[in-house]
Enzyme design. Structure first.
Site, PDB file in Angstrom:
ATOM      1  N   ARG A  82      -2.627  -7.227 -21.118  1.00 28.91           N
ATOM      2  CA  ARG A  82      -2.368  -8.517 -21.913  1.00 28.91           C
ATOM      3  C   ARG A  82      -3.736  -9.153 -22.368  1.00 28.91           C
ATOM      4  O   ARG A  82      -3.886  -9.738 -23.341  1.00 28.91           O
ATOM      5  CB  ARG A  82      -1.548  -9.507 -21.339  1.00 28.91           C
ATOM      6  N   LYS A 139       4.474   1.959  -5.410  1.00 31.39           N
ATOM      7  CA  LYS A 139       5.228   1.107  -4.578  1.00 31.39           C
ATOM      8  C   LYS A 139       5.095  -0.369  -4.836  1.00 31.39           C
ATOM      9  O   LYS A 139       3.911  -0.675  -5.255  1.00 31.39           O
ATOM     10  CB  LYS A 139       5.203   1.420  -3.061  1.00 31.39           C
ATOM     11  N   HIS A 173       0.368   6.045  -1.120  1.00 30.62           N
ATOM     12  CA  HIS A 173      -1.357   6.135  -1.071  1.00 30.62           C
ATOM     13  C   HIS A 173      -1.388   6.880   0.557  1.00 30.62           C
ATOM     14  O   HIS A 173      -2.442   7.550   0.743  1.00 30.62           O
ATOM     15  CB  HIS A 173      -2.167   5.235  -1.203  1.00 30.62           C
ATOM     16  N   HIS A 217       5.118   4.191   3.939  1.00 28.25           N
ATOM     17  CA  HIS A 217       4.107   4.894   4.802  1.00 28.25           C
ATOM     18  C   HIS A 217       4.331   5.453   5.892  1.00 28.25           C
ATOM     19  O   HIS A 217       4.269   6.813   6.220  1.00 28.25           O
ATOM     20  CB  HIS A 217       2.977   3.975   4.811  1.00 28.25           C
ATOM     21  N   LYS A 256       0.590  -6.756  11.323  1.00 27.84           N
ATOM     22  CA  LYS A 256      -0.611  -7.510  10.620  1.00 27.84           C
ATOM     23  C   LYS A 256      -1.162  -8.271  11.771  1.00 27.84           C
ATOM     24  O   LYS A 256      -0.395  -8.858  12.448  1.00 27.84           O
ATOM     25  CB  LYS A 256      -0.232  -8.260   9.365  1.00 27.84           C
TER      26      LYS A 256
HETATM   27  C1  BG6 Z   1       0.069  -1.207   1.416  1.00 28.76           C
HETATM   28  C2  BG6 Z   1       0.687  -2.391   1.892  1.00 28.76           C
HETATM   29  O1  BG6 Z   1       0.929  -0.301   0.510  1.00 28.76           O
HETATM   30  O2  BG6 Z   1      -0.719  -0.614   2.398  1.00 28.76           O
HETATM   31  C3  BG6 Z   1      -0.237  -3.434   2.626  1.00 28.76           C
HETATM   32  O3  BG6 Z   1       1.266  -3.015   0.828  1.00 28.76           O
HETATM   33  C4  BG6 Z   1      -1.025  -2.646   3.625  1.00 28.76           C
HETATM   34  O4  BG6 Z   1       0.548  -4.375   3.068  1.00 28.76           O
HETATM   35  C5  BG6 Z   1      -1.694  -1.289   3.011  1.00 28.76           C
HETATM   36  O5  BG6 Z   1      -1.675  -3.615   4.256  1.00 28.76           O
HETATM   37  C6  BG6 Z   1      -2.275  -0.552   4.151  1.00 28.76           C
HETATM   38  O6  BG6 Z   1      -3.138   0.787   3.410  1.00 28.76           O
HETATM   39  P1  BG6 Z   1      -4.382   1.004   4.512  1.00 28.76           P
HETATM   40  O7  BG6 Z   1      -4.754   2.286   3.667  1.00 28.76           O
HETATM   41  O8  BG6 Z   1      -5.063  -0.101   4.368  1.00 28.76           O
HETATM   42  O9  BG6 Z   1      -3.816   1.556   5.571  1.00 28.76           O
END
Ligand code: BG6
Length: 487
Positions: free
Chosen positions: A51, A148, A178, A240, A331
């Site tokens: 935007r 996601k 990812h 994940h 976390k």
């Molecule tokens: C993301 C989550 O998909 O993955 C986050 O939304 C998380 O909450 C992150 O911190 C962790 O990714 P990585 O690659 O740092 O392990």
């Protein structure tokens, strides 16, 4: 070892949400790294669309700032950067209106690979897909990349799949998780299917249990609004951790090709048993001195969303019946440590009576940090004193084993974006996989909501609530320690 970067064919990549956080942090720095690695052809182009009212130069300056912020100085090179930025252009666009679409139609080359990265909220997927067709920018060769969260339950994921399916064929849709782009995650497949050593033992006859841990030190930071509606189950487990579990548990696909791999993963998800309340522990981090706790972070003193979750799950099939999979993620834990630990059974009969039953082979696959693998093996403790046994690690750190090339390893996003350009969907989730994952997740979430469960508090810097330890203690097992980094 020779570094093998295979250049991709030329492409136009349009990043919707090209000024957003993900574009700044991951997509654009990732593309720059692939450019420096000489993987991008000279006439590849990246088109930011969002935007904000930037012109091309304004956008280039914006991207240069992102590179400053998110790339290590060692990767910066003024000449390379100028060349990279020259590939960028920008079109202000109104996803729900008409602004910018004609310009985009005139810009995108349809005779080369053209991909559209929807780095925007899922609420806009439908609008973008429709406009792309209305303005004849997309065609049967286009690829579309989505992020996601892919829905927040089965119903919303189905709706998103339907929105995308109305405009694109499944073979054109790249749903990113990812974790699948992480080097060690792919190594999981290489280790399982590239060695004769492990596969014969890879079943409940020889494997006692499996632990998957994804521990983070960060809190919810500025993402409280999103996170509080998701929690660790939706944010991490449904995608994940589920993907990691699938790669560990799936049957060997006949080929390493997208549908063969994804068919096998889907079977695993469908074989997951429901989780009973006693197989689940949820937690929430408390304040740490003057640092806010979870509820302050999300600005809801009553929040019941979990920032930690641990569970025991089982896969109801011939290979895995009887081998529990313990998953945990959270976390503000002790350290950043993601690993998969495969605990093999103890020897059936010990001839060394002094040490009977104490030893066990464990294969540890470290995702981050210090990517690598360790296999503990039992040997005789050197020196006199009889047959005393000791477990020692056979350790391989990829950084050490691969030497300087370990630094060339692309980060997850770089690899996945290049896979989109190559047209390889193996490391992307298929629509039915995502739906199956929600179909397993939904009743678990509904269960704790109905029961009115409140997450257990845990201290920042701990390993999560004590109840999570009990999950394994009850079964006569122990979690691997979440170790401080570097130890
Ligand atoms: C993301 C989550 O998909 O993955 C986050 O939304 C998380 O909450 C992150 O911190 C962790 O990714 P990585 O690659 O740092 O392990």
């Amino acid at each position: 070892m020779v570094s093998r970067v295979i250049p991709v064919d030329t492409f136009d990549l349009v990043i919707f949400g090209g000024t957003g956080d993900l574009a700044r942090r991951k997509i654009l720095p990732g593309l720059y790294r692939r450019f420096v690695a000489e993987q991008m052809p000279a006439d590849a182009r990246i088109i930011g669309a969002a935007r904000s009212e930037f012109d091309d130069d304004g956008y280039r300056a914006f991207v240069a700032e992102a590179l400053d912020e998110f790339l290590p100085a060692s990767l910066r090179d003024a000449k390379a950067e100028a060349e990279f930025l020259a590939r960028l252009s920008y079109i202000p666009i109104d996803a729900r209106g008409t602004g910018g679409w004609k310009e985009l139609a005139a810009t995108v080359r349809k005779d080369v690979i053209h991909a559209f990265y929807f780095s925007v909220g899922p609420g806009l997927f439908g609008d973008l897909a429709e406009r792309l067709h209305e303005y004849k920018i997309a065609d049967a060769q286009s690829r579309v990349v989505v992020e996601k969260p892919f829905g927040r339950d089965l119903e919303s994921a189905r709706a998103l799949n339907a929105v995308l399916a109305a405009s694109f064929d499944e073979t054109q849709i790249y749903r990113i998780d990812h974790y699948l782009g992480k080097e060690t995650v792919q190594n999981l497949m290489a280790v399982r299917f590239g060695n004769v050593l492990f596969e014969p033992l890879w079943n409940s006859q020889y494997i006692d249990h499996i632990q998957i841990t994804v521990a983070e030190t960060v809190g919810v930071g500025g993402r409280g609004g999103y996170y509080d509606k998701s929690g660790a189950m939706r944010d991490m487990v449904q995608n994940h951790l589920m993907q990691l579990l699938c790669l560990i548990a799936m049957e060997p696909p006949s080929h390493f090709d997208p549908d063969a791999v994804r068919d096998e993963k889907l079977k695993v998800i469908r074989a997951l048993e429901p989780i009973e309340p006693h197989q689940l522990v949820r937690g929430q981090y408390g304040p740490d001195g003057d640092k806010p706790g979870y509820r302050e972070d999300v600005e809801d003193p009553q929040s019941r969303t979990e920032s930690f979750i641990a569970m025991k799950t089982q896969i109801a099939n011939w290979r895995w019946a009887g081998t529990p999979f313990y998953l945990r993620t959270g976390k503000k834990l002790k350290s950043r440590m993601s690993e998969i630990a495969i605990f093999f059974k103890r020897t059936r009969h010990s001839i060394f009576t002094e040490n009977e039953g104490e030893h066990q082979n464990v294969l540890i696959i470290r995702l981050q940090p210090d990517e690598g693998m360790t296999l503990t093996v039992t040997i005789k403790e050197p020196g006199p004193g009889g047959m005393r046994l000791v477990d020692v690690p056979l350790d391989m750190s990829f950084a050490e084993a691969l030497g300087p090339h370990a630094e060339d390893v692309p980060d997850a996003y770089e690899r996945l974006i290049m896979d989109v350009i190559r047209g390889n969907q193996t490391l992307f989730m298929r629509g039915d996989e995502v739906e199956a994952a929600w179909a397993w997740t939904d009743p678990i979430i509904e269960g704790w909501q109905k029961r009115g469960d409140v997450p257990k508090p845990y201290d920042t810097g701990s390993s999560g609530p004590d109840d999570a330890l009990m999950l394994l203690h009850r079964d006569g097992r122990r979690w691997r320690e979440i170790r401080p980094e570097g130890s």
